[in-house]
Structures are given as structure tokens and as C-alpha cells.
Design a protein around this motif. Sequence first.
Motif: not given
Length: 70
Positions: A22-25, A59-64
Motif C-alpha cells: 500500500t502506498k500512502c503519502n 490517509y493519503g492513499l495512492e495505490a495498492v
Amino acid sequence: MQTFTLATGRKVNKNADFCVATKCNGRWSHRYFKSWQGAQNELRQTRRFLSNPDMVAYYGLEAVNLIKPD
């Protein structure tokens, strides 16, 4: 032990069968699972968060990604 190539390109050995990245921030975090169902639950929940603009902003989610062993 399984060898995983992470989203960052690094290789790690873990006693797991699946990995959810998971990509966050701008940073990747990785969770490891022994079962397909556990990995799917995590993936499904994170994708649901990605579809909600308020959760993405909070959460600043970008990708999973689902990562399988090499």
C-alpha cells in the motif's frame, strides 16, 4: 520461506504466501499473509478506501498492489 520483490524493488524472504503493498503519502508499506483470503480481505478494504475521496485525503492513499512470491 518465500522471496518477494517489493514495490520498491527490494527483495525480502518472508514466511508468507502473499503480500499486499500500500502506498500512502509517497511511502510503501507491506503486509504479509499466509492465506489467499486474508490478502484478498486487505486488498478489498484498501480498494474500497481508494474509491472514497474522503478516505484518500485522510490517509493519503495512492495505490495498492498484490505481490506474489518470485
